[in-house]
Design a protein around this motif. Sequence first.
Motif, PDB file in Angstrom:
ATOM      1  N   UNK A 177      39.157  63.869  76.643  1.00 41.58           N
ATOM      2  CA  UNK A 177      38.233  64.980  76.856  1.00 41.58           C
ATOM      3  C   UNK A 177      38.600  65.753  78.110  1.00 41.58           C
TER       4      UNK A 177
ATOM      5  N   UNK B 199      45.413  65.098  65.052  1.00 38.20           N
ATOM      6  CA  UNK B 199      45.776  65.054  66.470  1.00 38.20           C
ATOM      7  C   UNK B 199      44.956  66.059  67.263  1.00 38.20           C
ATOM      8  N   UNK B 200      44.751  67.246  66.662  1.00 38.54           N
ATOM      9  CA  UNK B 200      43.971  68.264  67.359  1.00 38.54           C
ATOM     10  C   UNK B 200      42.583  67.738  67.662  1.00 38.54           C
ATOM     11  N   UNK B 201      42.014  67.043  66.673  1.00 38.70           N
ATOM     12  CA  UNK B 201      40.670  66.517  66.871  1.00 38.70           C
ATOM     13  C   UNK B 201      40.660  65.421  67.929  1.00 38.70           C
ATOM     14  N   UNK B 202      41.617  64.507  67.817  1.00 42.95           N
ATOM     15  CA  UNK B 202      41.661  63.403  68.776  1.00 42.95           C
ATOM     16  C   UNK B 202      41.914  63.916  70.185  1.00 42.95           C
ATOM     17  N   UNK B 203      42.754  64.952  70.284  1.00 43.78           N
ATOM     18  CA  UNK B 203      43.071  65.493  71.603  1.00 43.78           C
ATOM     19  C   UNK B 203      41.872  66.171  72.232  1.00 43.78           C
ATOM     20  N   UNK B 204      40.891  66.558  71.391  1.00 40.40           N
ATOM     21  CA  UNK B 204      39.680  67.153  71.944  1.00 40.40           C
ATOM     22  C   UNK B 204      38.680  66.091  72.380  1.00 40.40           C
ATOM     23  N   UNK B 205      39.081  64.842  72.271  1.00 40.12           N
ATOM     24  CA  UNK B 205      38.190  63.786  72.714  1.00 40.12           C
ATOM     25  C   UNK B 205      37.249  63.300  71.642  1.00 40.12           C
ATOM     26  N   UNK B 206      37.600  63.554  70.387  1.00 46.21           N
ATOM     27  CA  UNK B 206      36.788  63.016  69.301  1.00 46.21           C
ATOM     28  C   UNK B 206      37.220  61.584  69.027  1.00 46.21           C
TER      29      UNK B 206
ATOM     30  N   UNK C 110      36.571  62.073  63.959  1.00 47.63           N
ATOM     31  CA  UNK C 110      37.709  62.765  63.349  1.00 47.63           C
ATOM     32  C   UNK C 110      37.684  62.622  61.836  1.00 47.63           C
TER      33      UNK C 110
ATOM     34  N   UNK D 161      48.727  67.015  62.282  1.00 49.68           N
ATOM     35  CA  UNK D 161      48.382  67.799  63.456  1.00 49.68           C
ATOM     36  C   UNK D 161      46.900  68.136  63.515  1.00 49.68           C
ATOM     37  N   UNK D 162      46.268  68.130  62.340  1.00 50.28           N
ATOM     38  CA  UNK D 162      44.827  68.372  62.325  1.00 50.28           C
ATOM     39  C   UNK D 162      44.095  67.199  62.970  1.00 50.28           C
TER      40      UNK D 162
ATOM     41  N   UNK E  83      49.115  72.475  70.434  1.00 49.33           N
ATOM     42  CA  UNK E  83      50.267  71.961  69.707  1.00 49.33           C
ATOM     43  C   UNK E  83      51.234  73.066  69.307  1.00 49.33           C
TER      44      UNK E  83
END
Lengths: 252, 237, 507
Positions: free
Chosen positions: A86, C389-396, C401, C386-387, A92
């Motif tokens: 967070x 990863x995008x979610x996980x990278x937002x701290x979900x 996710x 990548x979808x 990406x």
Amino acid sequence: MKKTKIKTDKLNLFYGAKQALIDISMEIPEKRVTAFIGPSGCGKSTFLRSLNRMNDLIPGVKINGDVIIDDINIYDKNIDVVQLRKRIGMVFQKSNPFPKSIYDNIAYGPRVNGISGKSTLDEIVETSLIRAAIWDEVKDRLKSSAMGLSGGQQQRLCIARALAVNPDIILMDEPASALDPISTSKIEELIHELKTDYTIVIVTHNMQQAARVSDFTAFFYIGELIEMDKTTTIFTNPYNKKTEEYITGRFG
Amino acid sequence: MNGHVLKNYDQELNKLRYRLVRMGSLVQQQIEMSVSSILNSNIELAKQVMELEEKVDKLDLKIDKQCIRIIALHQPVARDLRLILAALQIDIYFEIIGDYTTEMIDDVARTIFTSEIINKTKIKEMSEHVIKMIGKVLDSFVDENVNLALDILKIEEIVNILFKDNFNNLLSLMKADSSNIDSYAILLDVNRLLDLISKSAKTIAQELIYIYEPSISKHNDIEDLSIHDIFAEKTNE
Amino acid sequence: MENNTEIVEEKKEYITHKPLAYGKKLYIGEFLAENIIRLTAFISIFTIFAIFYYVFQEASFAFLPIKDKNVKTEIISTNNNSTETTKQTGAEMQQETYGSSTSSTSEPVQEKYGSSPSQNEELKQEKYGSSTSTDELVQEKYGSTSSSNKTEEIKSETYGSKNSSTEEVKPETYGTKRSSTSDEVKPETYGSNTSTPNEEVKPETYGSATSSNQDINQNNISTTETNTEVTETATSLEDGYAEKPITFKDVLLSNDYIDSKPAYIWQPISTNAKFSFIPLFVGALKVTLIGIAIAAPLAIFAAIFTVAFAPKWLKEIIKPAIEILAGFPSVVIGFFCLITLASVIQTFFGTTFRLNSFVGGIGMSMAVIPIIYTVTEDALNAVPTYMKEASLALGASKWQTAWRVILPSALPGVFAALILGFGRAFGETMIALMATGNAALNSANIFESVRTLAATIGSEMAEVEFRGVHYGVLFLIGAVLFIITFALNAFAEFYIRKKLMKKIQGN
């Protein structure tokens, strides 16, 4: 000189038996843009992803060494990876908006962080979009699908989405590699604007881009950090011969 | 150092190098011929110098264009960038040297020097040194050799001493022998021009050093802090 | 430049080209391959249309039954011959495989698929036919015995019914039936027969024939004859034989009254045949919805688990295991439900009916889970990395996710899986046939027996008169199944794809 935001100490990373990163020790200054350059497969993306522990998702990855962000070792056993991510936004290579509306895309991060008040969300969405310099283009169609935006707009939307969770650090993995020159310029301009508030780390294959946007440049070669220096130095008078050969296009 | 992955880039750079070397050798010839022309009052040679000057001017334009072309098409960085910048500078100085040589032969028809007069000065020795400097400039440029460039700096010091010697010598000669004062005045002019040429050659040498060893500065009086050291200081804090 | 020319000279020409000219060359292999592929595609399309055509054409006999005298008379004459010979050999009447013969006197009456009870007698019709004789009790293979005397008790077999005119009939496991001479006969679940002389015969579910002295109704399946005359079957309307073509009104609207409320009755074999599709449709819908309600959450959650949470080794076990379940013959699942599951459910819930729509639904879910699972899992797997990863990278978290990104992104695939599963369950015959009890009851109670559209075709098709009304009706059911599948797909395409997805994924 700015203080160090991220510090790595002898970071080694293995994909199974193959070593992908070898003894990387580096300091990334706060509120500056640091670019990673190097030929394909040199480990720069891997290193970037080890800064927010995205490599944990890949089975068979072993990491030793320290990554210290704000005096905390993120590879400590007691670190909550979700909390860590967070604080570190990531953009990406391929623009990857969710198949939702523009509004929902931006609000996704705050929502998973437990924010549900509509007025709060509205505010976050607006400020994030303004910050990512895309508000004027999308303000009239917040409810339409993010998939309908152009590639460059999608990428800025992804940056806005990353900004919405209010991170300290933004990691960008080749953010403009699939975009046309104008969109690329917009992204680069955005990076320039964002560096006043965020520590930005960007991986790029385009050396001119690294030269244009970054304050510091690190050159990776076959899993090793060859040289890290001010971008001006790297691009006029690099210390290491390997660096010079690479940036002048003598091997690749 | 290896060639570029992009062979075309190498070709462009080589063309630039070739033209610079060609210009240098023409200028070298010019110096040789103009000195010999003025000392021997050879009008034919003087005409040839003028012809060479035209060629040098044309090359100057070509080199400028080539540099702009490479910058526009290949966005050179680091060593290549420094080569281009140096080429632009060297090109200017060669052109200036060419102008000096034409200036030198302006008075070719005015007087006839006797070998006696010439031998009283060290003009010939000085001209040999200057020609050697230009030769070393070309060698250094082609071989990418910093040591040759550093040699030029040493020769320049010698030339400088010779210039002062000649100057004093000629002044005393003019006082003593006023019947040949015209000749002495012309020689004084030649002496000055040769010195200017050597100073240009020195500047070129500094450019070459900048290309091949950027850590050695052109202007030693300004202390150049290495940027590596700045970063090292920062990390030590 | 000189170097370049040398290189050009050194270039060897391995491929020589003809000079450019007009004129096409025919590449036979490619031409054939392309046309064979095209042919295959057209054949498959043609086959589908041919089947459509066939089903709709056959369904038309429900509205316009063919009465081909020649064919039928021939059959009857041979039948008569055979029965006559049997008559000669013994007093007992021989039975036929799908039919029954009844004779009151010396005259045998044969029908194709039906039975003919004699005068003053009660006819008992069973699923696989029954035979009745005036004085002899005839035992049939799968049939039931019925006695001609009203005073005699009628014995029943497993799938049969017990019926007695004098005694009160007790409910049995596989259906209820009651018959009494004086009472109104209520519809029965399965394989029952009733005879109520002098009274109007209440419709029965299946395979019932009624005869009364006064009012003799004939249809194509059951006929009644008198002693004196031998009538040909399925011939003339003027004989009192009525093969009444049905209309859409008959299959859709109420066709009877029970307790002065409109009722929907499926009673194809009767003097007054009733072909309401409503109970069958309700039954099919009940079983399908129960099946989907059980299967969908299980399968979708299992798919989410394998895609988003399971470690690799577990994934490699779960996936093949569920796919093996897909390869299970449905008859085995039906068998399991019939024998084991039904008992368990009955003990557990204490249901009146051992076989009911709930048991059928569970069986259906077993058939449907692998389908929904496989398609859903593919759809979830197709969500790009990548979808996630995008979610996980937002701290979900992983769960956030999976729930907020992976599942909504794969929603078209999940809907496709549900619709596939729905179609499979709706058309599934064997499990429905074995585990649902096969009683066409029009009820909302999930613990009552039901009969589905497909099971109706499966169980009755073998016993109908060729190109008769009942035959046509069964094909009409097939057509209805087609139409429902089409409607479902159209709904999926136009509503879910266009509207619902826009709501979820933005315009």
